[in-house]
Write a protein that holds these residues in place. Structure first.
Motif, PDB file in Angstrom:
ATOM      1  N   GLY A 181      -0.664  17.943 -17.098  1.00  0.00           N
ATOM      2  CA  GLY A 181      -1.388  17.780 -18.337  1.00  0.00           C
ATOM      3  C   GLY A 181      -2.269  16.550 -18.384  1.00  0.00           C
ATOM      4  N   LYS A 182      -2.012  15.559 -17.548  1.00  0.00           N
ATOM      5  CA  LYS A 182      -2.830  14.356 -17.550  1.00  0.00           C
ATOM      6  C   LYS A 182      -3.660  14.300 -16.283  1.00  0.00           C
ATOM      7  CE  LYS A 182      -1.917  10.138 -19.911  1.00  0.00           C
ATOM      8  NZ  LYS A 182      -1.211   8.910 -19.988  1.00  0.00           N
ATOM      9  N   LYS A 183      -4.948  14.144 -16.453  1.00  0.00           N
ATOM     10  CA  LYS A 183      -5.858  14.069 -15.314  1.00  0.00           C
ATOM     11  C   LYS A 183      -6.126  12.603 -15.002  1.00  0.00           C
ATOM     12  CE  LYS A 183     -10.274  15.877 -13.770  1.00  0.00           C
ATOM     13  NZ  LYS A 183     -11.486  16.563 -14.168  1.00  0.00           N
ATOM     14  N   ARG A 184      -5.966  12.219 -13.726  1.00  0.00           N
ATOM     15  CA  ARG A 184      -6.220  10.831 -13.321  1.00  0.00           C
ATOM     16  C   ARG A 184      -7.712  10.557 -13.247  1.00  0.00           C
ATOM     17  NH1 ARG A 184      -2.297   7.168 -11.232  1.00  0.00           N
ATOM     18  NH2 ARG A 184      -4.018   5.941 -10.471  1.00  0.00           N
ATOM     19  N   LYS A 185      -8.090   9.379 -13.687  1.00  0.00           N
ATOM     20  CA  LYS A 185      -9.488   8.970 -13.583  1.00  0.00           C
ATOM     21  C   LYS A 185      -9.784   8.567 -12.149  1.00  0.00           C
ATOM     22  CE  LYS A 185     -10.025   7.275 -18.269  1.00  0.00           C
ATOM     23  NZ  LYS A 185     -10.321   6.121 -19.100  1.00  0.00           N
ATOM     24  N   GLN A 186     -11.045   8.619 -11.815  1.00  0.00           N
ATOM     25  CA  GLN A 186     -11.487   8.252 -10.479  1.00  0.00           C
ATOM     26  C   GLN A 186     -11.743   6.744 -10.423  1.00  0.00           C
ATOM     27  OE1 GLN A 186     -14.968  10.346  -9.299  1.00  0.00           O
ATOM     28  NE2 GLN A 186     -14.874   9.648  -7.197  1.00  0.00           N
ATOM     29  N   LEU A 187     -11.474   6.135  -9.268  1.00  0.00           N
ATOM     30  CA  LEU A 187     -11.727   4.713  -9.083  1.00  0.00           C
ATOM     31  C   LEU A 187     -13.233   4.474  -9.114  1.00  0.00           C
ATOM     32  CD1 LEU A 187     -10.373   1.971  -8.458  1.00  0.00           C
ATOM     33  CD2 LEU A 187     -10.846   2.425  -6.068  1.00  0.00           C
ATOM     34  N   ASN A 188     -13.688   3.617 -10.020  1.00  0.00           N
ATOM     35  CA  ASN A 188     -15.110   3.341 -10.210  1.00  0.00           C
ATOM     36  C   ASN A 188     -15.403   1.861 -10.018  1.00  0.00           C
ATOM     37  OD1 ASN A 188     -15.883   5.925 -10.896  1.00  0.00           O
ATOM     38  ND2 ASN A 188     -15.568   5.604 -13.084  1.00  0.00           N
ATOM     39  N   LEU A 212       3.184   5.863  -2.936  1.00  0.00           N
ATOM     40  CA  LEU A 212       4.348   6.616  -3.419  1.00  0.00           C
ATOM     41  C   LEU A 212       4.370   6.677  -4.948  1.00  0.00           C
ATOM     42  CD1 LEU A 212       7.100   5.370  -0.952  1.00  0.00           C
ATOM     43  CD2 LEU A 212       6.019   7.623  -1.021  1.00  0.00           C
ATOM     44  N   SER A 213       4.008   5.582  -5.605  1.00  0.00           N
ATOM     45  CA  SER A 213       4.010   5.596  -7.070  1.00  0.00           C
ATOM     46  C   SER A 213       2.938   6.546  -7.609  1.00  0.00           C
ATOM     47  CB  SER A 213       3.802   4.191  -7.626  1.00  0.00           C
ATOM     48  OG  SER A 213       2.495   3.748  -7.366  1.00  0.00           O
ATOM     49  N   GLU A 214       1.801   6.639  -6.901  1.00  0.00           N
ATOM     50  CA  GLU A 214       0.765   7.589  -7.312  1.00  0.00           C
ATOM     51  C   GLU A 214       1.246   9.015  -7.133  1.00  0.00           C
ATOM     52  OE1 GLU A 214      -2.991   6.841  -5.437  1.00  0.00           O
ATOM     53  OE2 GLU A 214      -3.058   4.775  -6.153  1.00  0.00           O
ATOM     54  N   LEU A 215       1.979   9.284  -6.052  1.00  0.00           N
ATOM     55  CA  LEU A 215       2.509  10.630  -5.834  1.00  0.00           C
ATOM     56  C   LEU A 215       3.494  11.017  -6.928  1.00  0.00           C
ATOM     57  CD1 LEU A 215       3.162  10.906  -1.990  1.00  0.00           C
ATOM     58  CD2 LEU A 215       1.532  12.187  -3.341  1.00  0.00           C
ATOM     59  N   ILE A 216       4.352  10.088  -7.294  1.00  0.00           N
ATOM     60  CA  ILE A 216       5.348  10.364  -8.326  1.00  0.00           C
ATOM     61  C   ILE A 216       4.673  10.574  -9.677  1.00  0.00           C
ATOM     62  CG2 ILE A 216       7.264   9.362  -9.611  1.00  0.00           C
ATOM     63  CD1 ILE A 216       8.097   8.000  -6.954  1.00  0.00           C
ATOM     64  N   SER A 217       3.704   9.702 -10.003  1.00  0.00           N
ATOM     65  CA  SER A 217       3.046   9.810 -11.304  1.00  0.00           C
ATOM     66  C   SER A 217       2.117  11.018 -11.370  1.00  0.00           C
ATOM     67  CB  SER A 217       2.263   8.538 -11.629  1.00  0.00           C
ATOM     68  OG  SER A 217       1.190   8.386 -10.724  1.00  0.00           O
ATOM     69  N   SER A 218       1.617  11.489 -10.210  1.00  0.00           N
ATOM     70  CA  SER A 218       0.732  12.652 -10.233  1.00  0.00           C
ATOM     71  C   SER A 218       1.515  13.943 -10.436  1.00  0.00           C
ATOM     72  CB  SER A 218      -0.097  12.730  -8.945  1.00  0.00           C
ATOM     73  OG  SER A 218       0.757  12.977  -7.835  1.00  0.00           O
ATOM     74  N   GLY A 271       0.815  -1.204   0.000  1.00  0.00           N
ATOM     75  CA  GLY A 271       0.000   0.000   0.000  1.00  0.00           C
ATOM     76  C   GLY A 271       0.852   1.259   0.000  1.00  0.00           C
ATOM     77  N   THR A 272       1.935   1.219   0.749  1.00  0.00           N
ATOM     78  CA  THR A 272       2.843   2.366   0.801  1.00  0.00           C
ATOM     79  C   THR A 272       3.496   2.580  -0.559  1.00  0.00           C
ATOM     80  OG1 THR A 272       3.282   1.863   3.118  1.00  0.00           O
ATOM     81  CG2 THR A 272       4.822   3.352   2.019  1.00  0.00           C
ATOM     82  N   MET A 273       3.923   1.484  -1.198  1.00  0.00           N
ATOM     83  CA  MET A 273       4.556   1.592  -2.516  1.00  0.00           C
ATOM     84  C   MET A 273       3.573   2.134  -3.556  1.00  0.00           C
ATOM     85  SD  MET A 273       7.633   0.786  -2.057  1.00  0.00           S
ATOM     86  CE  MET A 273       8.251   0.567  -3.685  1.00  0.00           C
ATOM     87  N   GLU A 274       2.325   1.680  -3.488  1.00  0.00           N
ATOM     88  CA  GLU A 274       1.317   2.177  -4.424  1.00  0.00           C
ATOM     89  C   GLU A 274       1.071   3.666  -4.203  1.00  0.00           C
ATOM     90  OE1 GLU A 274      -3.319   1.376  -5.669  1.00  0.00           O
ATOM     91  OE2 GLU A 274      -2.213  -0.227  -4.651  1.00  0.00           O
TER      92      GLU A 274
END
Length: 150
Positions: free
Chosen positions: A20-27, A10-16, A5-8
């Motif tokens: 120019g790219k908007k992340r989709k919402q979890l559906n 951190l990877s979201e923070l780096i990729s965010s 969970g921590t790695m995920e």
């Protein structure tokens, strides 16, 4: 939250950090898909899991239901489900206790799974009017012998 969970996170923070790219919402998308056998289930699972952004796919043959969780668009999931050649539509059912009149012709469905009825937007069916609400609150479902009238 474990190491994964921590790695995920951190990877979201780096990729965010990318602009120019908007992340989709979890559906969570639920579909009613006409399936006859395990082969149909495998075909639907394979097609839906191949979509970009899908985290998990759960297919229930008995209820004729497919649930897709992930960063997906409802229209794209529906289009992919229809591309399998199966009849597909958004999940039309809700628990019967969320509808004021669950046995009205537009809501009651014999083919619905247990304790579910069709979803409706009609305010006359979906909500109780004040008089009906007053009468329905007089009686207790937990104890049928307890009545506020007596």
């Amino acid at each position: 939250m474990g190491v994964a969970g921590t790695m995920e996170y951190l990877s979201e923070l780096i990729s965010s950090g990318k602009k120019g790219k908007k992340r989709k919402q979890l559906n969570t998308v639920s579909l009613k898909i006409r399936m006859d056998c395990e082969g149909c289930v495998l075909k639907v699972e394979k097609t839906l899991s191949s979509l970009k952004g899908v985290k998990s796919v759960d297919v229930d043959l008995k209820q004729q239901k497919a649930t897709v969780t992930g960063y997906v668009d409802v229209k794209k999931v529906l289009k992919a489900a229809k591309s399998t050649g199966k009849k597909a539509e958004p999940w039309p059912y809700v628990p019967y206790n969320l509808v004021a009149h669950p046995y009205v012709a537009q809501v009651y469905d014999k083919k619905a799974p247990p304790n579910l009825v069709r979803k409706t937007e009609d305010p006359a069916i979906a909500h109780l009017n004040p008089v009906e609400e007053q009468y329905s609150l007089m009686f207790s479902d937990e104890n049928p012998n307890a009545c506020s009238i007596m």
